[in-house]
Design a protein around this motif. Structure first.
Motif, PDB file in Angstrom:
ATOM      1  N   GLU A 168      78.335  71.362   9.495  1.00  0.00           N
ATOM      2  CA  GLU A 168      79.600  70.637   9.606  1.00  0.00           C
ATOM      3  C   GLU A 168      80.729  71.560   9.130  1.00  0.00           C
ATOM      4  N   GLU A 169      81.901  71.424   9.729  1.00  0.00           N
ATOM      5  CA  GLU A 169      83.028  72.272   9.337  1.00  0.00           C
ATOM      6  C   GLU A 169      84.314  71.444   9.289  1.00  0.00           C
ATOM      7  N   PRO A 170      84.731  71.050   8.086  1.00  0.00           N
ATOM      8  CA  PRO A 170      86.006  70.341   7.956  1.00  0.00           C
ATOM      9  C   PRO A 170      87.170  71.310   8.145  1.00  0.00           C
ATOM     10  N   GLU A 171      88.030  71.000   9.109  1.00  0.00           N
ATOM     11  CA  GLU A 171      89.093  71.939   9.472  1.00  0.00           C
ATOM     12  C   GLU A 171      90.425  71.222   9.712  1.00  0.00           C
ATOM     13  N   ILE A 206      83.492  63.175   6.128  1.00  0.00           N
ATOM     14  CA  ILE A 206      84.442  64.110   5.541  1.00  0.00           C
ATOM     15  C   ILE A 206      85.616  63.292   5.002  1.00  0.00           C
ATOM     16  N   ASP A 207      85.703  63.213   3.694  1.00  0.00           N
ATOM     17  CA  ASP A 207      86.776  62.463   3.029  1.00  0.00           C
ATOM     18  C   ASP A 207      87.885  63.451   2.680  1.00  0.00           C
ATOM     19  N   VAL A 208      88.959  63.441   3.486  1.00  0.00           N
ATOM     20  CA  VAL A 208      90.100  64.333   3.237  1.00  0.00           C
ATOM     21  C   VAL A 208      90.980  63.647   2.196  1.00  0.00           C
ATOM     22  N   ALA A 229     103.582  70.010  17.418  1.00  0.00           N
ATOM     23  CA  ALA A 229     103.784  68.575  17.223  1.00  0.00           C
ATOM     24  C   ALA A 229     103.406  68.136  15.806  1.00  0.00           C
ATOM     25  N   GLY A 230     102.319  68.666  15.265  1.00  0.00           N
ATOM     26  CA  GLY A 230     101.869  68.257  13.938  1.00  0.00           C
ATOM     27  C   GLY A 230     100.432  68.677  13.738  1.00  0.00           C
ATOM     28  N   TYR A 231      99.782  68.086  12.761  1.00  0.00           N
ATOM     29  CA  TYR A 231      98.406  68.459  12.456  1.00  0.00           C
ATOM     30  C   TYR A 231      97.553  67.231  12.180  1.00  0.00           C
ATOM     31  N   THR A 232      96.259  67.422  12.343  1.00  0.00           N
ATOM     32  CA  THR A 232      95.282  66.404  12.005  1.00  0.00           C
ATOM     33  C   THR A 232      94.049  67.120  11.453  1.00  0.00           C
ATOM     34  N   PHE A 233      92.913  66.428  11.400  1.00  0.00           N
ATOM     35  CA  PHE A 233      91.719  67.019  10.796  1.00  0.00           C
ATOM     36  C   PHE A 233      90.516  66.815  11.712  1.00  0.00           C
ATOM     37  N   ALA A 234      89.571  67.750  11.656  1.00  0.00           N
ATOM     38  CA  ALA A 234      88.438  67.723  12.576  1.00  0.00           C
ATOM     39  C   ALA A 234      87.167  68.190  11.881  1.00  0.00           C
TER      40      ALA A 234
END
Length: 298
Positions: free
Chosen positions: A138-141, A276-278, A157-162
Motif C-alpha cells: 500500500e502507498e499513501p500518497e 489509510i487515516d490521513v 485545481a487542488g489536491y487529494t489523497f490516494a
C-alpha cells in the motif's frame, strides 16, 4: 484548512458539494453539469470563485451523509472522455543517501502511467490485484489534480489523497523492466478535493485488517517536505511533454510514497482491508483487497 469540494452522483444526476459531513449529518448537494467545475477552475478567481460557481442559483437537495444512493466520484472526472492517472517513484528523502541540494541541476525521478481516471476506485470499493501477485504494498500518497485549458495549459485545481497499491514483489524480480506490470493494481482515491497549494506535511496511520482484526499498523508521512525533489520541478518537467498538454485533459499526479507494511515484513493477503487515516487532513481511505481471477486463455 483549505476549502473542500466534491462531486457525486445521486439518483442518476450529478451534484457537487462543499466540505465533509460525518455519517448521519445533513449534506447539501448542488446540481451541476458535467464539466461545470472544470470550467470554474479554468475561469480562475480562486477557491471563493469556484465555490460560488457551484452554489449560486443551483438546484439543491439535502441528503444524509452515508446515504447509499450517494456515489462519490474522483475529483473533476469527466463523463465524456477520460482523465489520466500517473505517478512519480522514488521521491522521498528516506530513499536517498544525500540531502537535496537546491543548486544542483534537477534530475527527474522515475515516472509511469498508472491508468485512466475511470480506473480510480473510491473509498470502500474493492481494489483488484492480479491473481499472480507476488507481494502487495500500500502507498499513501498526495494526488495533485490538474485540468488543461483549451490551449493545453495545465491549471492546478487542488489536491487529494490516494492509495497507489502495487505489486512490489513483482517489481523487485526485475526492477528495470517489470515495474509497469507491478503498478497494474487498482488505485483508490478520496473524493475530497482540497482547494489549496500542495500540502507541505501530511501525517496519519495505516491499519491492515484481516478477518476483522488489526494485523498490522504503521504511521506514515508524505507531502512536499518529505520529498527529495521540489514539487514544482517535478510537475514542470512532466508537463513539458506535449502529450500531457492535450486540451481538456484532467491529470491525477501521484507524488510518491515512503516505505510501509512490506518493508516491515508484513504481507497483504486476499481479503485484507487497508485503511489509510490521513489524520492531519481529517479524511479516511479504506478498501478491501481482492485478488482477481486469472483470465482464461484467449
Amino acid at each position: 484548512m483549505s476549502t473542500i469540494l466534491f462531486e457525486c452522483e445521486y439518483q442518476g444526476l450529478r451534484y457537487a458539494g462543499l466540505g465533509k459531513a460525518a455519517a448521519g449529518e445533513s449534506l447539501t448537494l448542488y446540481r451541476v453539469a458535467d464539466g461545470q467545475l472544470r470550467a470554474a477552475f479554468l475561469a480562475g478567481g480562486g477557491p471563493e470563485a469556484v465555490a460560488a460557481a457551484v452554489t449560486e442559483g443551483a438546484e439543491t437537495v439535502t441528503v444524509t451523509a452515508g446515504d447509499p444512493e450517494v456515489r462519490f466520484l474522483p475529483p473533476l472526472l469527466p463523463t465524456a472522455g477520460d482523465a489520466l492517472l500517473t505517478g512519480f517513484m522514488g521521491t522521498h528523502r528516506s530513499k536517498y543517501a544525500d540531502d537535496p541540494d537546491p543548486d544542483k541541476e534537477f534530475t527527474p525521478p522515475n515516472w509511469l502511467i498508472k491508468g485512466f481516471g475511470s480506473w480510480v476506485r473510491m473509498p470502500d470499493e474493492p481494489l483488484a490485484a492480479a491473481a499472480s501477485t507476488v507481494a502487495l504494498l500500500e502507498e499513501p500518497e498526495v494526488a495533485l489534480v490538474y485540468v488543461n485549458d483549451e490551449d493545453g495549459t495545465p491549471r492546478y485545481a487542488g489536491y487529494t489523497f490516494a492509495n497507489d497499491l502495487n505489486d512490489i514483489g513483482y517489481h523487485l524480480k526485475n526492477p528495470w523492466g517489470w515495474t509497469p506490470y507491478s503498478k497494474l493494481c487498482e488505485t483508490s482515491m478520496t473524493p475530497w478535493l482540497f482547494l489549496g497549494e500542495p500540502p507541505r506535511t501530511v501525517t496519519g496511520q495505516i491499519t491492515i485488517e484481516r478477518d476483522g482484526a488489526a494485523a498490522w499498523k504503521g504511521d506514515f508521512s508524505c507531502g512536499a517536505d518529505a520529498l527529495y525533489h521540489q514539487v514544482e520541478d517535478m510537475v514542470d518537467h512532466l508537463f513539458s511533454y506535449p502529450v500531457m498538454r492535450r486540451p481538456g485533459l484532467v491529470s491525477y499526479v501521484l507524488l510518491g510514497a515512503d516505505k510501509a507494511s512490506y518493508h516491515d515484513g508484513f504481507r497483504i493477503a486476499d481479503g485484507d482491508r487497508v485503511t489509510i487515516d490521513v489524520a492531519s487532513h481529517g479524511v479516511v481511505l479504506s478498501n478491501v483487497i481482492e485478488y482477481a481471477r486469472r483470465a482464461e486463455a484467449a
